[in-house]
Design a protein around this motif. Structure first.
Motif, PDB file in Angstrom:
ATOM      1  N   PRO A 103      11.542  -8.830  -4.401  1.00 34.57           N
ATOM      2  CA  PRO A 103      11.040  -7.547  -3.898  1.00 34.57           C
ATOM      3  C   PRO A 103       9.555  -7.630  -3.553  1.00 34.57           C
ATOM      4  CG  PRO A 103      11.306  -7.461  -6.277  1.00 34.57           C
ATOM      5  CD  PRO A 103      11.901  -8.757  -5.836  1.00 34.57           C
ATOM      6  N   ILE A 104       9.145  -6.768  -2.646  1.00 31.38           N
ATOM      7  CA  ILE A 104       7.719  -6.618  -2.332  1.00 31.38           C
ATOM      8  C   ILE A 104       7.087  -5.751  -3.413  1.00 31.38           C
ATOM      9  CG2 ILE A 104       6.069  -5.612  -0.702  1.00 31.38           C
ATOM     10  CD1 ILE A 104       8.126  -6.272   1.513  1.00 31.38           C
ATOM     11  N   ILE A 105       5.958  -6.193  -3.934  1.00 30.57           N
ATOM     12  CA  ILE A 105       5.252  -5.444  -4.976  1.00 30.57           C
ATOM     13  C   ILE A 105       4.019  -4.792  -4.351  1.00 30.57           C
ATOM     14  CG2 ILE A 105       4.067  -5.604  -7.205  1.00 30.57           C
ATOM     15  CD1 ILE A 105       5.721  -8.164  -7.722  1.00 30.57           C
ATOM     16  N   THR A 106       3.889  -3.487  -4.572  1.00 27.15           N
ATOM     17  CA  THR A 106       2.769  -2.785  -3.959  1.00 27.15           C
ATOM     18  C   THR A 106       2.256  -1.667  -4.848  1.00 27.15           C
ATOM     19  OG1 THR A 106       2.036  -1.600  -1.977  1.00 27.15           O
ATOM     20  CG2 THR A 106       4.268  -1.158  -2.714  1.00 27.15           C
ATOM     21  N   ALA A 107       0.980  -1.358  -4.690  1.00 27.80           N
ATOM     22  CA  ALA A 107       0.400  -0.179  -5.328  1.00 27.80           C
ATOM     23  C   ALA A 107       0.890   1.065  -4.590  1.00 27.80           C
ATOM     24  CB  ALA A 107      -1.116  -0.260  -5.282  1.00 27.80           C
ATOM     25  N   PHE A 108       0.794   2.224  -5.254  1.00 27.64           N
ATOM     26  CA  PHE A 108       1.206   3.460  -4.588  1.00 27.64           C
ATOM     27  C   PHE A 108       0.356   4.615  -5.099  1.00 27.64           C
ATOM     28  CE2 PHE A 108       3.492   3.304  -8.509  1.00 27.64           C
ATOM     29  CZ  PHE A 108       3.827   4.596  -8.866  1.00 27.64           C
ATOM     30  N   ASP A 109       0.230   5.646  -4.254  1.00 25.54           N
ATOM     31  CA  ASP A 109      -0.615   6.783  -4.604  1.00 25.54           C
ATOM     32  C   ASP A 109       0.073   8.117  -4.328  1.00 25.54           C
ATOM     33  OD1 ASP A 109      -0.551   6.782  -1.874  1.00 25.54           O
ATOM     34  OD2 ASP A 109      -2.721   6.637  -1.582  1.00 25.54           O
ATOM     35  N   GLN A 110       1.416   8.115  -4.352  1.00 22.41           N
ATOM     36  CA  GLN A 110       2.180   9.338  -4.117  1.00 22.41           C
ATOM     37  C   GLN A 110       3.442   9.298  -4.957  1.00 22.41           C
ATOM     38  OE1 GLN A 110       3.929   9.195  -0.033  1.00 22.41           O
ATOM     39  NE2 GLN A 110       2.888   7.217   0.085  1.00 22.41           N
ATOM     40  N   PRO A 111       4.042  10.458  -5.223  1.00 24.02           N
ATOM     41  CA  PRO A 111       5.257  10.479  -6.052  1.00 24.02           C
ATOM     42  C   PRO A 111       6.392   9.680  -5.404  1.00 24.02           C
ATOM     43  CG  PRO A 111       4.337  12.697  -5.813  1.00 24.02           C
ATOM     44  CD  PRO A 111       3.603  11.826  -4.848  1.00 24.02           C
ATOM     45  N   ILE A 112       6.952   8.758  -6.165  1.00 30.06           N
ATOM     46  CA  ILE A 112       8.067   7.924  -5.702  1.00 30.06           C
ATOM     47  C   ILE A 112       9.145   7.946  -6.782  1.00 30.06           C
ATOM     48  CG2 ILE A 112       8.814   5.583  -5.075  1.00 30.06           C
ATOM     49  CD1 ILE A 112       7.017   6.738  -2.981  1.00 30.06           C
TER      50      ILE A 112
END
Length: 385
Positions: A286-295
């Motif tokens: 999987p691609i690993i990424t930071a996030f800044d919104q509700p997921i």
């Protein structure tokens, strides 16, 4: 080539020019719930936006997105179907074009071929019946500003395209409008001259302090000159931000895909602590990424990453969170950089951009080479729309 945005409004940026972030700043231009219809077609759809004094504001979008209609309403050539347009706090909808403190520079320049450069610049001032001394003083100032003193006596056909562009700009600025509208002003110039003239425009706008609103479909032009860019589609402003904000933090797949080159991968999200794992292909990590919104777990998302954020190597880079193996299918050589199109085992295609720091004969990769693509967990952007 996906080029990172230049620092737009360079001098503004160095002095932290950002009135849109100041709650006490008063906008020069206000569109309030403006809609414009042509029969059943909605060209501008309930648009609200503030533009501030001394801004270089760019309207960017494909043909038919509404950017020219917006400019024509500012100029007074079109009236909104509903809503208000305020300039300096005054509703200007009922004010005719010739009574507005607004000037417009067209792509064709519309210079008078029988008049000299000097007389072209003086034309509007003479129509306003200014004293001759004031006209001469103002024209001389405009000639200095646009570096045209030595061409003052020439006719438009005796100067270059870039010089004609500067004459049109000088004529537009001669009456000291509060607002200058530029409709594809560099479209008639070749690429090299257009690039040079972009910086001249920025310099002139900075020196005069005039608010510029430019309509363009050229992404690089908008990213270079503007303090803020409005990306438009179907009569709406999809995102309004600084060029760096538009490029690095697009708010949608549409904006990410419209500005520059980008890889967009769709997949299902799984939240793991402060990172999201995106499963995009069977058997692939999987691609690993930071996030800044509700997921939420299992949510369908898109992931956008610019080609220049991806490294191409023989082995995966240990300090990067994401690694994908593939085969080089195509190479685009552009002199300073090369674009590598890498086919993944899943069938997907990823573009990566590498600087050509070595001579051609000593480069590391060629067609059909097996390579690893690596990038960090903060290099891309997670998108939900």
């Amino acid at each position: 080539m996906a080029s990172a945005p230049r620092s737009s409004g360079i001098k503004h940026a160095s002095t932290a020019f950002a009135p849109w972030e100041d709650p006490d700043a008063k906008p020069l231009i206000q569109f309030k719930n403006v809609t414009k219809k042509f029969g059943d077609f909605t060209a501008i759809d309930d648009l609200t936006i503030d533009i501030y004094q001394r801004e270089f504001f760019a309207l960017l979008g494909p043909s038919g997105c509404g950017k020219t209609t917006l400019m024509r309403m500012l100029a007074g050539f079109e009236n909104p179907t509903r809503g208000q347009i305020l300039l300096g706090g005054q509703d200007i909808v009922a004010v005719p074009p010739n009574k507005r403190p607004v000037n417009m520079m067209f792509q064709s320049y519309a210079l008078f071929p029988h008049l000299s450069v000097w007389d072209n610049i003086a034309f509007g001032l003479r129509r306003d019946k200014l004293d001759q001394d004031k006209i001469e003083e103002r024209v001389a100032e405009m000639l200095r500003l646009t570096r045209l003193e030595q061409f003052a006596k020439r006719k438009p056909h005796q100067i270059s395209g870039g010089q004609r562009q500067r004459v049109a700009l000088a004529r537009s600025l001669a009456k000291a409008p509060k607002l200058l509208l530029l409709d594809e002003p560099l479209g008639a110039l070749d690429k090299k001259l257009r690039n040079e003239t972009q910086f001249e425009l920025m310099d002139i706008q900075e020196k005069t302090g005039t608010t510029f609103v430019i309509v363009t479909h050229d992404q690089e032009e908008a990213m270079t000159v503007a303090s803020r860019v409005a990306v438009m589609d179907h009569g709406k402003m999809i995102q309004v931000d600084t060029p760096a904000g538009i490029y690095e933090a697009p708010n949608s797949v549409y904006v990410a895909d419209f500005i520059g080159d980008v890889n967009i991968v769709e997949g299902n999200a799984t939240v793991q602590g402060d990172r999201v794992h995106i499963s995009f292909a069977e058997g692939a990590d999987p691609i690993i990424t930071a996030f800044d919104q509700p997921i939420s777990d299992g949510q369908r998302v898109s992931y956008a990453i610019r080609p220049e954020k991806i490294s191409v190597d023989r082995e995966p880079l240990a300090d990067r969170a994401n690694h994908v193996r593939g085969k080089i299918e195509d190479i685009g050589y552009l002199g300073d950089v090369s674009t590598y199109h890498v086919r993944l085992p899943s069938g997907g295609l990823i573009s990566a951009l590498m600087t050509n720091s070595r001579r051609l004969a000593r480069r590391d990769f060629t067609w059909d080479d097996e390579v690893w693509l690596s990038w960090t967990d903060t290099a891309g952007v997670l998108l939900t729309k």
